[in-house]
Design a protein around this motif. Structure first.
Motif, PDB file in Angstrom:
ATOM      1  N   VAL A 192      15.062   6.757 -15.483  1.00 11.18           N
ATOM      2  CA  VAL A 192      15.958   5.892 -14.699  1.00 11.18           C
ATOM      3  C   VAL A 192      15.523   4.439 -14.920  1.00 11.18           C
ATOM      4  N   PRO A 193      15.894   3.837 -16.028  1.00  3.71           N
ATOM      5  CA  PRO A 193      15.392   2.482 -16.325  1.00  3.71           C
ATOM      6  C   PRO A 193      15.950   1.396 -15.411  1.00  3.71           C
ATOM      7  N   SER A 194      17.112   1.613 -14.792  1.00  4.48           N
ATOM      8  CA  SER A 194      17.731   0.577 -13.963  1.00  4.48           C
ATOM      9  C   SER A 194      17.340   0.666 -12.492  1.00  4.48           C
ATOM     10  N   VAL A 195      16.486   1.610 -12.132  1.00  2.00           N
ATOM     11  CA  VAL A 195      16.090   1.799 -10.735  1.00  2.00           C
ATOM     12  C   VAL A 195      14.726   1.147 -10.514  1.00  2.00           C
ATOM     13  N   PRO A 196      14.561   0.346  -9.472  1.00  4.96           N
ATOM     14  CA  PRO A 196      13.254  -0.273  -9.220  1.00  4.96           C
ATOM     15  C   PRO A 196      12.210   0.773  -8.844  1.00  4.96           C
ATOM     16  N   VAL A 197      11.014   0.583  -9.367  1.00  5.26           N
ATOM     17  CA  VAL A 197       9.899   1.482  -9.103  1.00  5.26           C
ATOM     18  C   VAL A 197       8.816   0.687  -8.372  1.00  5.26           C
ATOM     19  N   HIS A 198       8.482   1.100  -7.173  1.00  7.42           N
ATOM     20  CA  HIS A 198       7.460   0.439  -6.372  1.00  7.42           C
ATOM     21  C   HIS A 198       6.165   1.254  -6.452  1.00  7.42           C
ATOM     22  N   VAL A 199       5.097   0.592  -6.815  1.00  4.18           N
ATOM     23  CA  VAL A 199       3.797   1.247  -6.979  1.00  4.18           C
ATOM     24  C   VAL A 199       2.870   0.782  -5.862  1.00  4.18           C
ATOM     25  N   LEU A 200       2.341   1.738  -5.102  1.00  3.35           N
ATOM     26  CA  LEU A 200       1.431   1.456  -3.994  1.00  3.35           C
ATOM     27  C   LEU A 200       0.194   2.316  -4.126  1.00  3.35           C
ATOM     28  N   GLN A 201      -0.874   1.864  -3.504  1.00  2.00           N
ATOM     29  CA  GLN A 201      -2.119   2.616  -3.454  1.00  2.00           C
ATOM     30  C   GLN A 201      -2.583   2.697  -2.010  1.00  2.00           C
ATOM     31  N   ALA A 202      -2.892   3.893  -1.565  1.00  4.63           N
ATOM     32  CA  ALA A 202      -3.358   4.101  -0.195  1.00  4.63           C
ATOM     33  C   ALA A 202      -4.873   3.999  -0.148  1.00  4.63           C
ATOM     34  N   GLY A 203      -5.373   3.258   0.818  1.00  4.49           N
ATOM     35  CA  GLY A 203      -6.817   3.110   0.962  1.00  4.49           C
ATOM     36  C   GLY A 203      -7.172   1.840   1.703  1.00  4.49           C
ATOM     37  N   ARG A 204      -8.475   1.589   1.814  1.00  2.00           N
ATOM     38  CA  ARG A 204      -8.982   0.413   2.521  1.00  2.00           C
ATOM     39  C   ARG A 204      -9.491  -0.664   1.573  1.00  2.00           C
ATOM     40  N   GLY A 205      -9.336  -0.465   0.277  1.00  2.00           N
ATOM     41  CA  GLY A 205      -9.835  -1.436  -0.680  1.00  2.00           C
ATOM     42  C   GLY A 205      -8.890  -2.604  -0.856  1.00  2.00           C
ATOM     43  N   GLU A 206      -9.226  -3.426  -1.812  1.00  2.00           N
ATOM     44  CA  GLU A 206      -8.409  -4.598  -2.100  1.00  2.00           C
ATOM     45  C   GLU A 206      -7.091  -4.187  -2.747  1.00  2.00           C
ATOM     46  N   ASP A 207      -5.999  -4.836  -2.330  1.00  2.00           N
ATOM     47  CA  ASP A 207      -4.639  -4.549  -2.819  1.00  2.00           C
ATOM     48  C   ASP A 207      -4.217  -3.118  -2.510  1.00  2.00           C
ATOM     49  N   GLN A 208      -4.807  -2.494  -1.509  1.00  2.00           N
ATOM     50  CA  GLN A 208      -4.413  -1.164  -1.076  1.00  2.00           C
ATOM     51  C   GLN A 208      -3.800  -1.230   0.318  1.00  2.00           C
ATOM     52  N   VAL A 209      -3.021  -0.218   0.644  1.00  2.00           N
ATOM     53  CA  VAL A 209      -2.347  -0.152   1.944  1.00  2.00           C
ATOM     54  C   VAL A 209      -3.096   0.848   2.814  1.00  2.00           C
ATOM     55  N   PRO A 210      -3.552   0.445   3.993  1.00  2.00           N
ATOM     56  CA  PRO A 210      -4.232   1.402   4.883  1.00  2.00           C
ATOM     57  C   PRO A 210      -3.319   2.565   5.255  1.00  2.00           C
ATOM     58  N   LEU A 211      -3.906   3.703   5.486  1.00  2.00           N
ATOM     59  CA  LEU A 211      -3.136   4.914   5.744  1.00  2.00           C
ATOM     60  C   LEU A 211      -2.215   4.786   6.957  1.00  2.00           C
TER      61      LEU A 211
END
Length: 265
Positions: free
Chosen positions: A191-210
C-alpha cells in the motif's frame, strides 16, 4: 360405593414452584439468584466482587489510591454543601452530591487500576500488544504480532485505522528498529499511498510509555474513508502475519518410500 379422597395438589410448572424443589420459572430464577457466581478458576464473578478485586490489586500496587478516593469524596460533598447553603437547599444538594462523589471515586480507581495494570506488564514480551488492544473503536490490532525475533523475543504489532497503518515495536530501540524497518518496507510495497506510522513502546528516548501508547495512536488524524480502509485491509490481509520457521530436514508429506528396501535388496 365409597368415593376416593382427592390426591394432594402437586407443584405444577406454573407459579406454584415457590420452594427450592419447584419446577416453575420463578423457582428456577430463585435458584439462579441463590447460586454463588464463580468463574472457572473459583473466583467470584459478581460486579461487587470484581470491584473488590480491582481495588485490592490497585491498593497493593499504589497504596495512595485510598486517600485519593477519600479526597475526591470529601471535595465533592463539601462542594455540594457549599452550593446547597448558598441556594438554601443543603439537604437536597447533599443527596445529589453522594452519587457524584461515588462516581468520582470510581473514576479515580479506574485510572489508578489502569496504571497499576500497565506497571505489572511493562517490560514483558507482548506488553505493547496488550496496551493496543485496549483501543475499542476505530482501530484493528490483531492479538498476534506480525514479526517476532525468536532469539530476543522482540516483536512488531501492526494496526490499521483511518489514520493509516501503525507499526509498534516492543523491545529495545537498537534491536527492534530492524524489525520495524523490514515491516515498514513490506507494508509500503503493498500500500504505497497509505501513511505508515512507526512507534516504539518503552521508557527510552524517542519511545512512547506504555500507559500513553493507546492515547498516542488515537490522536492520529484520519486520512482515509471507510471504503478505502476496507481496500487497504484486504491488501494487508494478503501479506499475512507472522510465519513460523520451517524445521530443516525431509518433509514427511513429500517423502517417497524406498521400493528397493521394501523388496529386501
Amino acid at each position: 360405593m365409597a368415593r376416593r379422597a382427592p390426591a394432594p395438589p402437586t407443584a405444577s410448572t406454573g407459579t406454584a414452584g415457590a420452594g427450592d424443589g419447584g419446577r416453575g420459572p420463578l423457582a428456577a430464577m430463585r435458584r439462579r439468584r441463590r447460586r454463588p457466581k464463580v468463574g472457572p478458576d473459583g473466583r467470584p464473578t459478581g460486579r461487587l466482587a470484581q470491584m473488590r478485586q480491582v481495588f485490592d490489586m490497585t491498593r497493593k500496587a499504589d497504596p495512595s489510591v485510598v486517600w485519593w478516593m477519600l479526597g475526591v469524596v470529601v471535595v465533592v460533598l463539601a462542594l455540594a454543601l457549599v452550593i446547597g447553603f448558598a441556594t438554601g437547599h443543603p439537604i437536597y444538594l447533599l443527596v445529589l452530591g453522594i452519587p457524584l462523589a461515588v462516581l468520582g471515586a470510581m473514576v479515580v480507581l479506574a485510572r489508578k487500576a489502569e496504571r497499576a495494570a500497565f506497571a505489572q506488564i511493562e517490560g514483558r514480551p507482548g506488553a505493547a500488544g496488550a496496551a493496543l488492544r485496549s483501543i475499542r473503536r476505530g482501530w484493528d490490532f490483531p492479538e498476534q504480532p506480525v514479526a517476532v525475533d525468536p532469539r530476543t523475543q522482540d516483536s512488531v504489532f501492526r494496526g490499521l485505522g483511518r489514520a493509516g497503518v501503525v507499526l509498534v515495536g516492543d523491545g529495545p530501540p537498537h534491536r527492534v528498529g530492524k524489525l520495524l524497518e523490514a515491516e515498514r518496507r513490506k507494508v509500503a510495497r503493498v500500500v504505497p499511498s497509505v501513511p505508515v506510522h512507526v512507534l516504539q513502546a518503552g521508557r527510552g528516548e524517542d519511545q512512547v510509555p506504555l500507559p500513553k501508547l493507546a492515547r498516542r495512536v488515537q490522536r492520529l488524524k484520519p486520512v482515509m474513508t471507510k471504503g478505502e480502509l476496507s481496500q487497504v485491509s484486504s491488501r494487508l490481509r494478503a501479506i499475512g502475519g507472522m510465519r513460523m520457521p520451517v524445521p530443516k530436514g525431509v518433509d514427511p508429506m513429500r517423502a517417497r518410500p524406498d521400493r528397493k528396501a521394501a523388496r529386501g535388496r
